[in-house]
Design a protein around this motif. Structure first.
Motif, PDB file in Angstrom:
ATOM      1  N   ALA A 279      36.110  27.865  27.939  1.00  0.00           N
ATOM      2  CA  ALA A 279      35.273  28.415  26.870  1.00  0.00           C
ATOM      3  C   ALA A 279      34.058  27.531  26.592  1.00  0.00           C
ATOM      4  O   ALA A 279      33.022  28.006  26.111  1.00  0.00           O
ATOM      5  CB  ALA A 279      36.103  28.587  25.598  1.00  0.00           C
ATOM      6  N   ALA A 280      34.179  26.230  26.912  1.00  0.00           N
ATOM      7  CA  ALA A 280      33.043  25.313  26.728  1.00  0.00           C
ATOM      8  C   ALA A 280      31.980  25.515  27.795  1.00  0.00           C
ATOM      9  O   ALA A 280      30.914  24.893  27.738  1.00  0.00           O
ATOM     10  CB  ALA A 280      33.538  23.872  26.737  1.00  0.00           C
ATOM     11  N   ARG A 281      32.254  26.356  28.785  1.00  0.00           N
ATOM     12  CA  ARG A 281      31.331  26.717  29.871  1.00  0.00           C
ATOM     13  C   ARG A 281      30.731  25.483  30.553  1.00  0.00           C
ATOM     14  O   ARG A 281      29.517  25.285  30.557  1.00  0.00           O
ATOM     15  CB  ARG A 281      30.219  27.627  29.336  1.00  0.00           C
ATOM     16  CG  ARG A 281      30.738  28.985  28.868  1.00  0.00           C
ATOM     17  CD  ARG A 281      29.659  29.777  28.131  1.00  0.00           C
ATOM     18  NE  ARG A 281      28.469  29.929  28.944  1.00  0.00           N
ATOM     19  CZ  ARG A 281      27.229  29.866  28.451  1.00  0.00           C
ATOM     20  NH1 ARG A 281      27.028  29.630  27.186  1.00  0.00           N
ATOM     21  NH2 ARG A 281      26.198  30.040  29.248  1.00  0.00           N
ATOM     22  N   PRO A 282      31.600  24.647  31.136  1.00  0.00           N
ATOM     23  CA  PRO A 282      31.048  23.509  31.892  1.00  0.00           C
ATOM     24  C   PRO A 282      30.197  24.008  33.054  1.00  0.00           C
ATOM     25  O   PRO A 282      30.486  25.066  33.629  1.00  0.00           O
ATOM     26  CB  PRO A 282      32.305  22.786  32.383  1.00  0.00           C
ATOM     27  CG  PRO A 282      33.380  23.812  32.390  1.00  0.00           C
ATOM     28  CD  PRO A 282      33.066  24.743  31.257  1.00  0.00           C
ATOM     29  N   GLN A 283      29.164  23.262  33.377  1.00  0.00           N
ATOM     30  CA  GLN A 283      28.248  23.700  34.427  1.00  0.00           C
ATOM     31  C   GLN A 283      28.162  22.698  35.557  1.00  0.00           C
ATOM     32  O   GLN A 283      28.363  21.491  35.357  1.00  0.00           O
ATOM     33  CB  GLN A 283      26.836  23.906  33.855  1.00  0.00           C
ATOM     34  CG  GLN A 283      26.708  25.159  33.006  1.00  0.00           C
ATOM     35  CD  GLN A 283      25.258  25.480  32.724  1.00  0.00           C
ATOM     36  OE1 GLN A 283      24.387  24.623  32.807  1.00  0.00           O
ATOM     37  NE2 GLN A 283      24.988  26.733  32.381  1.00  0.00           N
TER      38      GLN A 283
END
Length: 424
Positions: A279-283
């Motif tokens: 959910a933290a959307r690591p990239q």
């Protein structure tokens, strides 16, 4: 900690009483081809409807093979110690209404409750891996649990076969104790290590010992199958405690008590942690594409890699998506890769969540990876397992990832993960 409503590890209930669980190291929540019957990655020990424990009773000293055979055919449990061609000591065992017995071994015969085969490093199942002769005994050991509180569990080397017998032949290590009772060791032995301080982040490794057929504790033999036993350790016992490790020379089992499991993370908790990370959307800091850990089911099976799969440069911990540059070796492309962020060269591997909750010593977030396999769990769990020397082969010890049994790096056993958040 958790709410008591979580369904996987509910508070100890009145019936059936759960003594604990044995979990095989090297598997990430299930066997690669799925758990089947008595062949699985973890085995729960519950109080039986009817007690099946046994305890020593009559001792026979026999001087002919025929006499020995006659005693063994009586239908009672017995242990036979062959001293010479002409002399055998047979110890008969009678029913014990106060204990339950559970047997572990390689055999698929009915007396074995939990079938264990050799663990292959890297998460392969024995039948898929190169076939080698197994070093695990067909009837390796037995765990005897008291049916009444505090439900003490004790471990003994060797298990009774389909004829209710344990045979220690002429070549097996055996002896008569000062008090007169016979005892012995199995061919490759059953080793046990009790951690100091239980199974918590503060725990420290204990000393590996060997357990005899009668449950006494000995120092290790010079080699695994040497005929001379180690020395008796009088101030230690065969009582299993939360976090005790049992090695069967080919597979290592972790014992978790019912109380210990009650405080352990659950599958539901691990899934919540996975979703929280995603959910933290690591990239990927280079491709800027969003990364996501695969589902628990895919992580258990080590199935094909997904497009959003996180990869890590283990030497520095920078997490990326998969890309095809930075090779420093044509022969082994992913062992020498240069991190685009810090230019450090080292292994580049996909990350997989550790799904076997019994291996976690706390409920922390999955922030660290084992090196070189890339299994991810909490910091305290990683640092605990890095310090545990596990038996390997017949005389070596080394630390290994509990989720796949891969030997950990000697200079670097773990890596702290560095995620980049979304830039938008």
């Amino acid at each position: 900690m958790f709410s008591s409503s979580q369904e996987e590890h509910c508070a100890p209930s009145k019936d059936p009483v759960k003594y604990g669980e044995l979990v095989v190291l090297g598997y990430n929540g299930s066997l690669p081809n799925g758990d089947r019957g008595r062949r699985k990655s973890r085995f729960a020990l519950h109080r039986r409807t009817k007690a099946n424990g046994v305890k020593p009773s009559t001792v026979h000293i026999l001087n002919t093979p025929q006499a020995s055979k006659a005693v063994n055919c009586k239908g009672q449990h017995s242990i036979s110690y062959t001293l010479s061609r002409n002399q055998t000591v047979v110890v008969e065992y009678s029913h014990d209404k106060d204990t339950d017995m559970f047997q572990i071994g390689r055999s698929t015969e009915s007396p074995i409750d939990f079938v264990v085969t050799d663990t292959i490093a890297g998460g392969q199942e024995g039948e898929d891996a190169p076939i080698t002769q197994s070093t695990i005994s067909r009837f390796a050991c037995r765990v005897v649990c008291e049916r009444n509180p505090p439900f003490t569990a004790r471990i003994y080397a060797a298990g009774f076969d389909s004829s209710k017998n344990i045979f220690l032949g002429e070549k097996a290590a055996k002896w008569k104790n000062p008090d007169g009772h016979m005892d012995g060791l199995t061919t490759n032995g059953v080793l046990v290590m009790h951690p100091k301080g239980g199974f918590t982040e503060e725990s420290r490794p204990g000393i590996w010992r060997e357990i005899s057929v009668c449950g006494d504790v000995y120092t290790l033999r010079e080699t695994r199958s040497a005929q001379t036993p180690g020395k008796l350790v009088e101030n230690e016992s065969n009582i299993l405690q939360d976090g005790s490790l049992v090695d069967l020379c080919g597979a290592t089992l972790l014992w978790r008590t019912a109380e210990g499991l009650f405080h352990a993370p659950t599958q539901k908790h691990l899934e919540a942690l996975r979703q929280e990370i995603n959910a933290a959307r690591p990239q990927c800091p280079v491709g800027l594409n969003t990364l996501a850990f695969p589902s628990m089911q895919r992580s258990r099976a080590l199935s094909s890699l997904e497009d959003k799969q996180p990869w890590v440069y283990l030497a520095c911990g920078h997490v990326h998506g998969y890309h095809n540059w930075g090779h420093r070796s044509e022969q082994e492309p992913n062992t020498h890769r240069e991190c685009p962020m810090c230019r450090v060269v080292g292994p580049y591997v996909p990350l997989w969540l550790g799904c076997e909750a019994a291996f976690y010593v706390d409920t922390g977030a999955p922030t660290h990876a084992f090196v070189p396999c890339g299994h991810v769990c909490s910091e305290k769990s990683v640092k605990y397992w890095v310090e545990i020397p596990l038996p390997h082969g017949t005389h070596a010890f080394h630390a290994a990832c509990p989720f796949c049994a891969s030997q950990l790096g000697l200079t670097q056993g773990w890596s702290k993960l560095i995620f980049q958040g979304p830039v938008d």
